[in-house]
Design a protein around this motif. Structure first.
Motif, mmCIF file in Angstrom:
data_model
loop_
_atom_site.group_PDB
_atom_site.id
_atom_site.type_symbol
_atom_site.label_atom_id
_atom_site.label_comp_id
_atom_site.label_asym_id
_atom_site.label_seq_id
_atom_site.Cartn_x
_atom_site.Cartn_y
_atom_site.Cartn_z
ATOM 1 N N GLU A 144 0.848 -1.186 0.000
ATOM 2 C CA GLU A 144 0.000 0.000 0.000
ATOM 3 C C GLU A 144 0.885 1.238 0.000
ATOM 4 O O GLU A 144 1.765 1.376 0.860
ATOM 5 C CB GLU A 144 -0.912 0.003 1.225
ATOM 6 N N LEU A 145 0.678 2.133 -0.963
ATOM 7 C CA LEU A 145 1.459 3.357 -1.039
ATOM 8 C C LEU A 145 0.934 4.367 -0.023
ATOM 9 O O LEU A 145 -0.261 4.676 0.004
ATOM 10 C CB LEU A 145 1.379 3.950 -2.446
ATOM 11 N N VAL A 146 1.837 4.881 0.812
ATOM 12 C CA VAL A 146 1.467 5.873 1.828
ATOM 13 C C VAL A 146 2.519 6.971 1.856
ATOM 14 O O VAL A 146 3.616 6.825 1.312
ATOM 15 C CB VAL A 146 1.348 5.229 3.230
ATOM 16 N N ASP A 147 2.180 8.076 2.529
ATOM 17 C CA ASP A 147 3.170 9.143 2.677
ATOM 18 C C ASP A 147 4.107 8.805 3.830
ATOM 19 O O ASP A 147 3.899 7.834 4.575
ATOM 20 C CB ASP A 147 2.489 10.501 2.872
ATOM 21 N N LEU A 148 5.148 9.615 3.976
ATOM 22 C CA LEU A 148 6.173 9.313 4.980
ATOM 23 C C LEU A 148 5.618 9.275 6.392
ATOM 24 O O LEU A 148 5.929 8.373 7.176
ATOM 25 C CB LEU A 148 7.300 10.349 4.895
ATOM 26 N N ASP A 149 4.807 10.265 6.750
ATOM 27 C CA ASP A 149 4.283 10.300 8.109
ATOM 28 C C ASP A 149 3.451 9.064 8.414
ATOM 29 O O ASP A 149 3.557 8.469 9.495
ATOM 30 C CB ASP A 149 3.433 11.554 8.314
ATOM 31 N N THR A 150 2.617 8.654 7.460
ATOM 32 C CA THR A 150 1.800 7.456 7.658
ATOM 33 C C THR A 150 2.669 6.219 7.777
ATOM 34 O O THR A 150 2.407 5.323 8.595
ATOM 35 C CB THR A 150 0.807 7.299 6.500
ATOM 36 N N LEU A 151 3.714 6.150 6.959
ATOM 37 C CA LEU A 151 4.621 5.007 7.000
ATOM 38 C C LEU A 151 5.209 4.837 8.392
ATOM 39 O O LEU A 151 5.221 3.725 8.945
ATOM 40 C CB LEU A 151 5.743 5.194 5.976
ATOM 41 N N PHE A 152 5.695 5.921 8.966
ATOM 42 C CA PHE A 152 6.341 5.843 10.284
ATOM 43 C C PHE A 152 5.319 5.641 11.398
ATOM 44 O O PHE A 152 5.605 4.954 12.393
ATOM 45 C CB PHE A 152 7.187 7.088 10.525
ATOM 46 N N THR A 153 4.138 6.192 11.245
ATOM 47 C CA THR A 153 3.122 6.074 12.291
ATOM 48 C C THR A 153 2.549 4.674 12.376
ATOM 49 O O THR A 153 2.309 4.148 13.469
ATOM 50 C CB THR A 153 1.989 7.088 12.041
ATOM 51 N N ARG A 154 2.342 4.027 11.221
ATOM 52 C CA ARG A 154 1.648 2.733 11.199
ATOM 53 C C ARG A 154 2.561 1.518 11.288
ATOM 54 O O ARG A 154 2.107 0.411 11.578
ATOM 55 C CB ARG A 154 0.796 2.626 9.926
ATOM 56 N N SER A 155 3.851 1.674 11.034
ATOM 57 C CA SER A 155 4.734 0.507 10.918
ATOM 58 C C SER A 155 5.160 -0.047 12.267
ATOM 59 O O SER A 155 5.627 0.686 13.141
ATOM 60 C CB SER A 155 5.987 0.875 10.114
ATOM 61 N N ASP A 156 5.003 -1.361 12.423
ATOM 62 C CA ASP A 156 5.600 -2.050 13.569
ATOM 63 C C ASP A 156 7.091 -2.282 13.320
ATOM 64 O O ASP A 156 7.899 -2.260 14.254
ATOM 65 C CB ASP A 156 4.921 -3.409 13.775
ATOM 66 N N ILE A 157 7.417 -2.545 12.064
ATOM 67 C CA ILE A 157 8.799 -2.751 11.629
ATOM 68 C C ILE A 157 9.005 -1.879 10.400
ATOM 69 O O ILE A 157 8.220 -1.958 9.447
ATOM 70 C CB ILE A 157 9.071 -4.224 11.283
ATOM 71 N N LEU A 158 10.013 -1.044 10.413
ATOM 72 C CA LEU A 158 10.268 -0.147 9.279
ATOM 73 C C LEU A 158 11.659 -0.399 8.736
ATOM 74 O O LEU A 158 12.645 -0.369 9.481
ATOM 75 C CB LEU A 158 10.117 1.317 9.695
ATOM 76 N N SER A 159 11.745 -0.661 7.423
ATOM 77 C CA SER A 159 13.022 -0.993 6.790
ATOM 78 C C SER A 159 13.374 0.074 5.758
ATOM 79 O O SER A 159 12.558 0.421 4.902
ATOM 80 C CB SER A 159 12.917 -2.367 6.121
ATOM 81 N N VAL A 160 14.610 0.575 5.834
ATOM 82 C CA VAL A 160 15.050 1.679 4.992
ATOM 83 C C VAL A 160 15.699 1.148 3.710
ATOM 84 O O VAL A 160 16.643 0.352 3.762
ATOM 85 C CB VAL A 160 16.059 2.570 5.746
ATOM 86 N N HIS A 161 15.177 1.623 2.554
ATOM 87 C CA HIS A 161 15.712 1.205 1.257
ATOM 88 C C HIS A 161 15.850 2.375 0.291
ATOM 89 O O HIS A 161 15.855 2.170 -0.928
ATOM 90 C CB HIS A 161 14.817 0.117 0.647
ATOM 91 N N ALA A 162 15.991 3.570 0.815
ATOM 92 C CA ALA A 162 16.185 4.745 -0.033
ATOM 93 C C ALA A 162 17.650 4.828 -0.453
ATOM 94 O O ALA A 162 18.543 4.392 0.277
ATOM 95 C CB ALA A 162 15.793 6.013 0.718
ATOM 96 N N PRO A 163 17.940 5.403 -1.643
ATOM 97 C CA PRO A 163 19.332 5.604 -2.043
ATOM 98 C C PRO A 163 19.934 6.792 -1.301
ATOM 99 O O PRO A 163 19.200 7.686 -0.832
ATOM 100 C CB PRO A 163 19.210 5.903 -3.544
ATOM 101 N N LEU A 164 21.235 6.794 -1.160
ATOM 102 C CA LEU A 164 21.915 7.932 -0.536
ATOM 103 C C LEU A 164 22.170 8.992 -1.598
ATOM 104 O O LEU A 164 23.051 8.850 -2.449
ATOM 105 C CB LEU A 164 23.233 7.504 0.110
ATOM 106 N N LEU A 165 21.381 10.044 -1.566
ATOM 107 C CA LEU A 165 21.484 11.180 -2.467
ATOM 108 C C LEU A 165 21.521 12.450 -1.610
ATOM 109 O O LEU A 165 21.174 12.405 -0.414
ATOM 110 C CB LEU A 165 20.275 11.225 -3.414
ATOM 111 N N PRO A 166 21.926 13.590 -2.174
ATOM 112 C CA PRO A 166 21.938 14.815 -1.360
ATOM 113 C C PRO A 166 20.611 15.075 -0.649
ATOM 114 O O PRO A 166 20.587 15.502 0.508
ATOM 115 C CB PRO A 166 22.255 15.904 -2.390
ATOM 116 N N GLU A 167 19.507 14.772 -1.339
ATOM 117 C CA GLU A 167 18.202 15.056 -0.743
ATOM 118 C C GLU A 167 17.759 14.000 0.271
ATOM 119 O O GLU A 167 16.755 14.204 0.990
ATOM 120 C CB GLU A 167 17.133 15.191 -1.828
ATOM 121 N N THR A 168 18.466 12.869 0.372
ATOM 122 C CA THR A 168 18.076 11.853 1.353
ATOM 123 C C THR A 168 18.994 11.817 2.567
ATOM 124 O O THR A 168 18.726 11.068 3.509
ATOM 125 C CB THR A 168 18.032 10.450 0.719
#
Length: 355
Positions: free
Chosen positions: A219-243
């Motif tokens: 399910e696609l969600v925004d960042l705030d929803t992702l962090f609020t609802r997740s029991d387990i959160l796994s990071v898979h973003a690339p390392l870029l200046p904006e991240t």
């Protein structure tokens, strides 16, 4: 980016073509031995003519043009088979290699050494990043499953207390919500593998559509929803200046008490001070294969906290897994020699997005 099936990692050996392309091995000696294991090197020798020089043969030279033997051979090269330790492929190198038609990288990202000018020249670029991504995805799924039982924290506490923990405080995995930060190649592989488990999977990525997320079983969600609802959160973003530092104190504060944060991407994506504060409080658990800085200083409190499980950046290809990189890269050389499209191409558009 498209995720290839696992079967794409190995390719049946091709019959030797009538005219074998001239290939230069542009990697250090350690990489050459680990990536081109004997059976993979034999495949390469059958399909290509290997030029007798390369940066690995001249470790004192850190540029292609800094070694006379390499300079002399660049004019003949049709394929650069690159790997860890490859010097930068600059416009000057391209000018010295007029016959160069493909750069095939037997490792991960090409961004650190390939100049964008290669795309202007129409040179094909391919990477074995999928072969390096696969063990990261497998490692991540394993940590997600174990995190559902809070195995890492409870193991540490069990060793300290010598007492069996009260099972009423173990949440379990069934029906848990797993959040994936980033629909990168690895993020997509993780989502695909999590279909086998009774989990709710959320994903957040600015380049992903709701329809694409649904196809992945997420399910696609925004960042705030992702962090609020997740029991387990796994990071898979690339390392870029904006991240850099995008997972800051505010987002970490949205995590539920007792949740688990997993990072197998890059340490600098998470604000180090904010993460340390949350972990020291004991409010959340963390499973970290990467940190900021890396390695951690000896006095880092993260090294001693029972709710922090640390591994030394080993989720990617290690040991015999490294041979997968060579298998994939040689498969690409076989395709090049046969005149068929490369299966793991990096386009100019891909190049702008990758880390």
């Amino acid at each position: 980016m498209r995720t290839e099936p696992d079967s794409a990692l190995t390719v049946p050996s091709a019959e030797p073509p009538a005219a074998r392309p001239k290939v230069m091995l542009a990697m250090n000696e350690s990489s050459r031995v680990r990536v081109l294991v004997p059976q993979v090197r034999a495949r390469l020798d059958r399909v290509a003519e290997i030029l007798p020089v390369g940066p690995g043969a001249a470790p004192e030279s850190n540029t292609f043009l800094g070694d006379a033997a390499i300079r002399d051979k660049l004019g003949e090269v049709e394929v650069l088979l690159t790997g860890w330790g490859c010097p930068a492929i600059t416009p000057d190198v391209l000018a010295a290699a007029p016959k160069l038609r493909a750069i095939i990288h037997a490792a991960g990202s090409v961004k650190g050494f390939v100049d964008p000018a290669v795309f202007d020249r129409g040179i094909q670029v391919s990477s074995a990043v999928v072969a390096n991504a696969l063990p990261v995805a497998e490692f991540t799924v394993a940590t997600i499953v174990l995190s559902g039982k809070r195995a890492f924290r409870l193991s540490a506490e069990y060793k300290l207390s010598r007492r069996k923990p009260d099972p009423s405080f173990i949440p379990g995995s069934y029906g848990s919500t797993v959040g994936l930060l980033g629909a990168s190649r690895i993020g997509r592989m993780v989502a695909e593998r999590l279909r086998a488990f009774d989990l709710e999977v959320l994903i957040s990525d600015p380049y992903l559509t709701a329809a694409e997320a649904a196809e992945m079983g997420t399910e696609l969600v925004d960042l705030d929803t992702l962090f609020t609802r997740s029991d387990i959160l796994s990071v898979h973003a690339p390392l870029l200046p904006e991240t850099v530092g995008m997972v800051d104190a505010r987002l970490l504060g949205l995590l539920q008490d007792g949740s688990v944060l997993i990072n197998t991407s890059r340490g600098r994506i998470i604000d180090a001070a904010a993460l340390e504060k949350e972990c020291r409080s004991g409010r959340i658990d963390a499973v970290l294969d990467v940190t900021d800085p890396e390695p951690l200083p000896p006095d880092s409190p993260l090294l001693d906290l029972p709710n922090v499980f640390l591994t030394p950046h080993l989720a990617g290809a290690v040991g015999n897994e490294v041979a997968r990189l060579g298998e994939l890269a040689v498969g690409e050389v076989e395709r090049f020699a046969a005149g068929t499209p490369l299966q793991h191409s990096i386009t100019a558009a891909d190049y702008r997005r990758i880390a």
